[in-house]
Design a protein around this motif. Structure first.
Motif, PDB file in Angstrom:
ATOM      1  N   VAL A  65       0.657  -0.928   0.000  1.00  0.00           N
ATOM      2  CA  VAL A  65       0.240   0.002   0.568  1.00  0.00           C
ATOM      3  C   VAL A  65       0.785   1.313   0.283  1.00  0.00           C
ATOM      4  N   ASN A  66       0.783   1.707  -1.208  1.00  0.00           N
ATOM      5  CA  ASN A  66       2.077   2.993  -1.300  1.00  0.00           C
ATOM      6  C   ASN A  66       1.397   4.498  -0.227  1.00  0.00           C
ATOM      7  N   ALA A  67       2.290   5.217  -0.039  1.00  0.00           N
ATOM      8  CA  ALA A  67       2.115   6.378   0.651  1.00  0.00           C
ATOM      9  C   ALA A  67       0.967   7.238   0.168  1.00  0.00           C
ATOM     10  N   MET A  68       0.024   7.127   0.738  1.00  0.00           N
ATOM     11  CA  MET A  68      -1.195   8.551   0.979  1.00  0.00           C
ATOM     12  C   MET A  68      -1.427  10.016   1.118  1.00  0.00           C
ATOM     13  N   SER A  95       3.030   5.282   4.653  1.00  0.00           N
ATOM     14  CA  SER A  95       2.783   6.554   5.205  1.00  0.00           C
ATOM     15  C   SER A  95       2.614   7.643   3.489  1.00  0.00           C
ATOM     16  N   GLY A  96       1.943   8.580   4.203  1.00  0.00           N
ATOM     17  CA  GLY A  96       2.195   9.916   3.152  1.00  0.00           C
ATOM     18  C   GLY A  96       3.152  10.645   3.407  1.00  0.00           C
ATOM     19  N   SER A  97       2.763  11.467   3.244  1.00  0.00           N
ATOM     20  CA  SER A  97       4.079  12.425   3.308  1.00  0.00           C
ATOM     21  C   SER A  97       3.748  12.831   5.251  1.00  0.00           C
ATOM     22  N   ALA A 125       8.204   5.222   6.835  1.00  0.00           N
ATOM     23  CA  ALA A 125       7.718   6.662   6.900  1.00  0.00           C
ATOM     24  C   ALA A 125       8.096   7.116   5.217  1.00  0.00           C
ATOM     25  N   ASN A 126       7.309   8.282   5.696  1.00  0.00           N
ATOM     26  CA  ASN A 126       7.697   9.446   4.260  1.00  0.00           C
ATOM     27  C   ASN A 126       8.083  10.874   4.094  1.00  0.00           C
ATOM     28  N   VAL A 127       8.886  11.264   4.449  1.00  0.00           N
ATOM     29  CA  VAL A 127       9.321  12.740   4.189  1.00  0.00           C
ATOM     30  C   VAL A 127       9.090  13.605   2.450  1.00  0.00           C
ATOM     31  N   GLU A 189       9.017   8.503  -6.586  1.00  0.00           N
ATOM     32  CA  GLU A 189       8.689  10.327  -7.611  1.00  0.00           C
ATOM     33  C   GLU A 189       7.076   9.551  -6.973  1.00  0.00           C
ATOM     34  N   VAL A 190       5.713  10.479  -7.401  1.00  0.00           N
ATOM     35  CA  VAL A 190       4.726  10.662  -6.503  1.00  0.00           C
ATOM     36  C   VAL A 190       3.291  10.640  -8.304  1.00  0.00           C
ATOM     37  N   GLY A 191       3.888   9.927  -9.621  1.00  0.00           N
ATOM     38  CA  GLY A 191       3.332   9.987 -10.022  1.00  0.00           C
ATOM     39  C   GLY A 191       3.768  10.520 -11.833  1.00  0.00           C
ATOM     40  N   GLY A 216      -0.141   7.365 -15.188  1.00  0.00           N
ATOM     41  CA  GLY A 216      -0.927   6.417 -15.942  1.00  0.00           C
ATOM     42  C   GLY A 216      -2.091   5.811 -14.508  1.00  0.00           C
ATOM     43  N   GLY A 217      -1.672   6.107 -13.648  1.00  0.00           N
ATOM     44  CA  GLY A 217      -2.696   6.280 -12.632  1.00  0.00           C
ATOM     45  C   GLY A 217      -2.924   8.184 -11.953  1.00  0.00           C
ATOM     46  N   THR A 218      -2.544   8.164 -10.845  1.00  0.00           N
ATOM     47  CA  THR A 218      -3.793   9.246 -10.018  1.00  0.00           C
ATOM     48  C   THR A 218      -1.883  10.222 -10.774  1.00  0.00           C
ATOM     49  N   ALA A 263       7.480  -1.011  -8.611  1.00  0.00           N
ATOM     50  CA  ALA A 263       6.872  -0.019  -9.994  1.00  0.00           C
ATOM     51  C   ALA A 263       5.541   0.050  -8.324  1.00  0.00           C
ATOM     52  N   SER A 264       5.409   1.480  -9.088  1.00  0.00           N
ATOM     53  CA  SER A 264       3.740   2.737  -8.704  1.00  0.00           C
ATOM     54  C   SER A 264       3.338   3.204  -9.712  1.00  0.00           C
ATOM     55  N   GLY A 265       1.882   3.521 -10.273  1.00  0.00           N
ATOM     56  CA  GLY A 265       1.956   4.915 -10.435  1.00  0.00           C
ATOM     57  C   GLY A 265       1.009   3.701 -11.689  1.00  0.00           C
ATOM     58  N   GLY A 266      -0.608   3.711 -11.202  1.00  0.00           N
ATOM     59  CA  GLY A 266      -1.605   2.998 -12.834  1.00  0.00           C
ATOM     60  C   GLY A 266      -1.346   1.383 -12.275  1.00  0.00           C
ATOM     61  N   ILE A 267      -0.878   1.088 -11.549  1.00  0.00           N
ATOM     62  CA  ILE A 267      -1.424  -0.297 -10.682  1.00  0.00           C
ATOM     63  C   ILE A 267      -2.792  -0.864 -10.948  1.00  0.00           C
ATOM     64  N   ALA A 284       5.269  -4.229  -6.623  1.00  0.00           N
ATOM     65  CA  ALA A 284       4.037  -3.072  -7.169  1.00  0.00           C
ATOM     66  C   ALA A 284       3.197  -2.948  -5.860  1.00  0.00           C
ATOM     67  N   GLY A 285       3.753  -0.986  -5.773  1.00  0.00           N
ATOM     68  CA  GLY A 285       2.886  -0.280  -5.184  1.00  0.00           C
ATOM     69  C   GLY A 285       1.822   0.314  -5.514  1.00  0.00           C
ATOM     70  N   VAL A 286       0.347   0.249  -4.508  1.00  0.00           N
ATOM     71  CA  VAL A 286      -0.879   0.512  -5.165  1.00  0.00           C
ATOM     72  C   VAL A 286      -1.156   1.527  -4.509  1.00  0.00           C
ATOM     73  N   SER A 287      -1.768   3.590  -4.475  1.00  0.00           N
ATOM     74  CA  SER A 287      -2.120   4.499  -4.274  1.00  0.00           C
ATOM     75  C   SER A 287      -4.145   4.395  -3.964  1.00  0.00           C
ATOM     76  N   PHE A 290      -6.326   1.660  -4.588  1.00  0.00           N
ATOM     77  CA  PHE A 290      -6.640   0.688  -2.846  1.00  0.00           C
ATOM     78  C   PHE A 290      -7.575   2.345  -2.262  1.00  0.00           C
ATOM     79  N   LEU A 291      -7.442   3.595  -2.777  1.00  0.00           N
ATOM     80  CA  LEU A 291      -8.640   4.294  -1.381  1.00  0.00           C
ATOM     81  C   LEU A 291      -9.470   4.745  -2.024  1.00  0.00           C
ATOM     82  N   ALA A 292     -10.200   3.872  -2.960  1.00  0.00           N
ATOM     83  CA  ALA A 292     -11.085   4.156  -4.391  1.00  0.00           C
ATOM     84  C   ALA A 292     -11.952   3.118  -3.611  1.00  0.00           C
TER      85      ALA A 292
HETATM   86  C1  FNR Z   1      -0.237  10.193  -3.093  1.00  0.00           C
HETATM   87  N1  FNR Z   1       1.209   9.959  -3.126  1.00  0.00           N
HETATM   88  C2  FNR Z   1       1.884  10.459  -2.213  1.00  0.00           C
HETATM   89  N2  FNR Z   1       3.226  10.161  -2.527  1.00  0.00           N
HETATM   90  C3  FNR Z   1       4.190  10.431  -1.377  1.00  0.00           C
HETATM   91  O1  FNR Z   1       5.298  10.218  -1.615  1.00  0.00           O
HETATM   92  N3  FNR Z   1       4.021  10.792  -0.611  1.00  0.00           N
HETATM   93  C4  FNR Z   1       3.186  11.776  -0.224  1.00  0.00           C
HETATM   94  O2  FNR Z   1       2.025  11.923   0.709  1.00  0.00           O
HETATM   95  C5  FNR Z   1       1.404  11.263  -1.389  1.00  0.00           C
HETATM   96  N4  FNR Z   1       0.183  11.547  -1.023  1.00  0.00           N
HETATM   97  C6  FNR Z   1      -0.914  11.124  -1.805  1.00  0.00           C
HETATM   98  C7  FNR Z   1      -1.672  11.072  -1.847  1.00  0.00           C
HETATM   99  C8  FNR Z   1      -3.433  10.662  -1.897  1.00  0.00           C
HETATM  100  C9  FNR Z   1      -4.591  10.987  -2.189  1.00  0.00           C
HETATM  101  C10 FNR Z   1      -2.504   9.572  -3.350  1.00  0.00           C
HETATM  102  C11 FNR Z   1      -3.901   9.265  -3.749  1.00  0.00           C
HETATM  103  C12 FNR Z   1      -1.359   9.631  -3.357  1.00  0.00           C
HETATM  104  C13 FNR Z   1       1.277   9.525  -4.441  1.00  0.00           C
HETATM  105  C14 FNR Z   1       1.240   8.198  -3.808  1.00  0.00           C
HETATM  106  O3  FNR Z   1       2.513   7.018  -3.585  1.00  0.00           O
HETATM  107  C15 FNR Z   1       2.052   7.402  -5.710  1.00  0.00           C
HETATM  108  O4  FNR Z   1       3.363   7.418  -6.172  1.00  0.00           O
HETATM  109  C16 FNR Z   1       1.019   7.914  -6.649  1.00  0.00           C
HETATM  110  O5  FNR Z   1      -0.624   8.232  -6.189  1.00  0.00           O
HETATM  111  C17 FNR Z   1       1.142   7.060  -8.296  1.00  0.00           C
HETATM  112  O6  FNR Z   1       0.536   5.950  -7.854  1.00  0.00           O
HETATM  113  P1  FNR Z   1      -1.112   5.602  -7.343  1.00  0.00           P
HETATM  114  O7  FNR Z   1      -1.842   6.208  -7.842  1.00  0.00           O
HETATM  115  O8  FNR Z   1      -1.632   6.127  -9.724  1.00  0.00           O
HETATM  116  O9  FNR Z   1      -1.459   3.628  -7.760  1.00  0.00           O
END
Ligand code: FNR
Length: 349
Positions: A65-68, A95-97, A125-127, A189-191, A216-218, A263-267, A284-287, A290-292
Motif C-alpha cells: 500500500v503506497n504513500a497517501m 505513510s503519506g508525507s 515513513a515518508n518525508v 516519485e509521486v506519479g 498512468g494512474g493518479t 513499481a507504482s503509478g497506475g497499477i 508493486a505499490g498501489v495508492s 485502493f483508496l477508491a
Molecule cells: C499520494 N502520493 C503520495 N506520495 C508520497 O510520496 N507522499 C504523499 O504524501 C503522497 N500523497 C498522496 C495522496 C493521495 C490521495 C494519493 C492517491 C497519492 C502518491 C502515491 O504514493 C503514488 O506515487 C501515486 O499516487 C501513483 O500511484 P497510483 O495512485 O497511481 O497507484
C-alpha cells in the motif's frame, strides 16, 4: 490547518480521478505489455512463492500500500483503515508525507495509527526531499518504521501555488538522509516517473531502493490544477514517463548499480502487478485504486480485494511457469503501442 485542508483535498480529488478512470475504462501503458503464451510452461500452484526481498526484509507478497495521507482528522481515519487492511493481508504500507507532523506534532496520531493498528507489519515513513536527517529520524521514530521513503515531486510542486520554487538542495538532502538513517531509504516519485539517468544519479548519491512511480494512474498535475481557483496551470497534465517505460529503461542501470526497483503509478489489477515484476520490479505499490475501494466499500472491501489480488498473482505466476518473483524476469513479453514507441525513442527495448 493549511496542511489539513490540502490533505483532504488530495483524497477527494484522487478518488474523483479514480471514478473518472472507471467511467472511461482508463487505458494506460500497462496495456502495451503482453505476455507470450507458452501452452506447456505452466508450473504447480503449490510451488509458487510470492516472497520478495525488499529494503532489508523478505516481504510475503510483492505488493504494498503506497504513500497517501495523514495530517487531518479524516485522513487519520483513512490511515487507520489502510493499516488494518495491510495488517490483515500482510502487506507493507507507506505513510503519506509526514511534513504536517514535523510542523505540528499535534497531528501525530493521524500517522501513528499506521503502526498501532499494524504492530507487526512492515511500515514505511515518508518525508519530502527538503527534510534534514534529523527530521527524517523523527518521522521514522514516530512509526517505528522499517524504512523511509523520500518523495521527489517537482512537477506537483510546480503546479501548486504554494509549492517549492527551488529544487537544487534535493540531491544533497537525499545523500545526507541515506547516509545518516541506518534503515533503508526508498526514493520515490509521486506519479511522474524516474528515468534511467535519475536511477544512476540516485545510485551515485548512495540510494539502493527506488520506486519509479510513473504516469498512468493518479495524476498530481491535474489534482493540483483542480485546487487552483481561476488561475489555471494546465500545461503538465501529460507530463512524465509511464511506469512501464521507467521499468524498461531503468532496469539495466539499476541491476548494474545494485538498485532494487519498485513499481507504482497506475497499477489497476493483479496482471499489472505481474507485468511490473516481469519488467524487473521487486514489488508493486498501489495508492489511488485502493483508496477508491476503501472510500466506496470500506475496509472489508479493501481486505477482500487485496486477498483476491494475492491469489490472482499466484495464479498468473503458475500460468507463466514462474515459481519465484525472480523467475518472472525470464518470461517472454511483447511491448506494443505507445510503450514500444517510447522505448524505441529512448533507445531501449
Ligand atoms: C499520494 N502520493 C503520495 N506520495 C508520497 O510520496 N507522499 C504523499 O504524501 C503522497 N500523497 C498522496 C495522496 C493521495 C490521495 C494519493 C492517491 C497519492 C502518491 C502515491 O504514493 C503514488 O506515487 C501515486 O499516487 C501513483 O500511484 P497510483 O495512485 O497511481 O497507484
Amino acid at each position: 490547518m493549511a496542511y489539513a485542508a490540502r490533505k483532504d483535498d488530495h483524497v477527494r480529488l484522487a478518488v474523483a480521478q479514480q471514478r473518472e478512470f472507471t467511467d472511461t475504462r482508463h487505458a494506460c501503458q500497462f496495456d502495451d505489455i503482453e505476455f507470450v503464451h507458452h501452452a506447456l510452461r505452466g508450473t504447480a500452484e503449490r510451488v509458487v512463492s510470492l516472497n520478495t526481498n525488499i529494503a532489508g526484509m523478505t516481504w510475503r507478497t510483492p505488493l504494498y500500500v503506497n504513500a497517501m495521507t495523514g495530517g487531518s482528522a479524516r485522513t487519520g481515519e483513512i490511515n487507520r483503515a489502510l493499516a488494518i487492511a495491510a495488517g490483515e493481508t500482510g502487506l507493507a504500507i507507506a505513510s503519506g508525507s509526514m511534513s504536517a507532523y514535523l510542523a505540528d506534532p499535534a497531528v501525530a496520531e493521524t500517522y501513528r495509527v499506521l503502526r498501532s493498528e499494524n504492530p507487526d507489519g512492515y511500515v514505511i515513513a515518508n518525508v519530502n526531499a527538503n527534510a534534514t536527517p534529523d527530521m527524517a529520524a523523527r518521522a521514522v521514530e514516530l512509526l517505528a518504521a522499517d524504512a523511509l521513503q523520500v518523495h521527489v515531486n517537482a512537477v506537483q510542486e510546480t503546479v501548486m501555488p504554494e509549492g517549492d520554487r527551488d529544487f537544487t538542495a534535493w540531491p544533497g538532502n537525499i545523500a545526507r538522509m541515506t547516509e545518516a538513517l541506518g534503515i533503508p531509504v526508498i526514493v520515490k516519485e509521486v506519479g511522474f516517473g524516474i528515468s534511467a539517468d535519475t536511477v544512476t544519479q540516485l545510485a551515485d548519491l548512495g540510494v539502493r531502493h527506488i520506486d519509479v512511480s510513473g504516469t498512468g494512474g493518479t495524476n498530481f498535475a491535474r489534482i493540483e490544477n483542480a485546487r487552483r481557483h481561476g488561475d489555471d496551470f494546465d500545461l503538465l497534465g501529460e507530463w512524465g514517463l509511464s511506469t512501464p517505460a521507467c521499468l524498461v529503461e531503468a532496469s539495466e542501470p539499476a541491476r548494474l548499480r545494485g538498485v532494487t526497483l519498485l513499481a507504482s503509478g497506475g497499477i489497476r489489477n493483479p496482471l499489472d502487478v505481474v507485468r511490473s515484476l516481469a519488467l524487473g520490479a521487486g514489488a508493486a505499490g498501489v495508492s489511488g485504486h485502493f483508496l477508491a475501494i476503501l472510500e466506496t466499500g470500506g475496509v472489508d472491501a479493501l481486505i477482500a480485494t487485496i486477498t483476491t489480488w494475492i491469489a490472482r498473482i499466484r495464479h498468473l505466476m503458475m500460468l507463466l511457469g514462474a515459481a519465484t518473483v525472480a523467475d518472472l524476469a525470464h518470461t517472454d513479453v511483447l511491448l506494443t503501442g505507445r510503450l514500444a514507441e517510447v522505448c524505441r525513442l529512448r533507445g531501449v527495448d
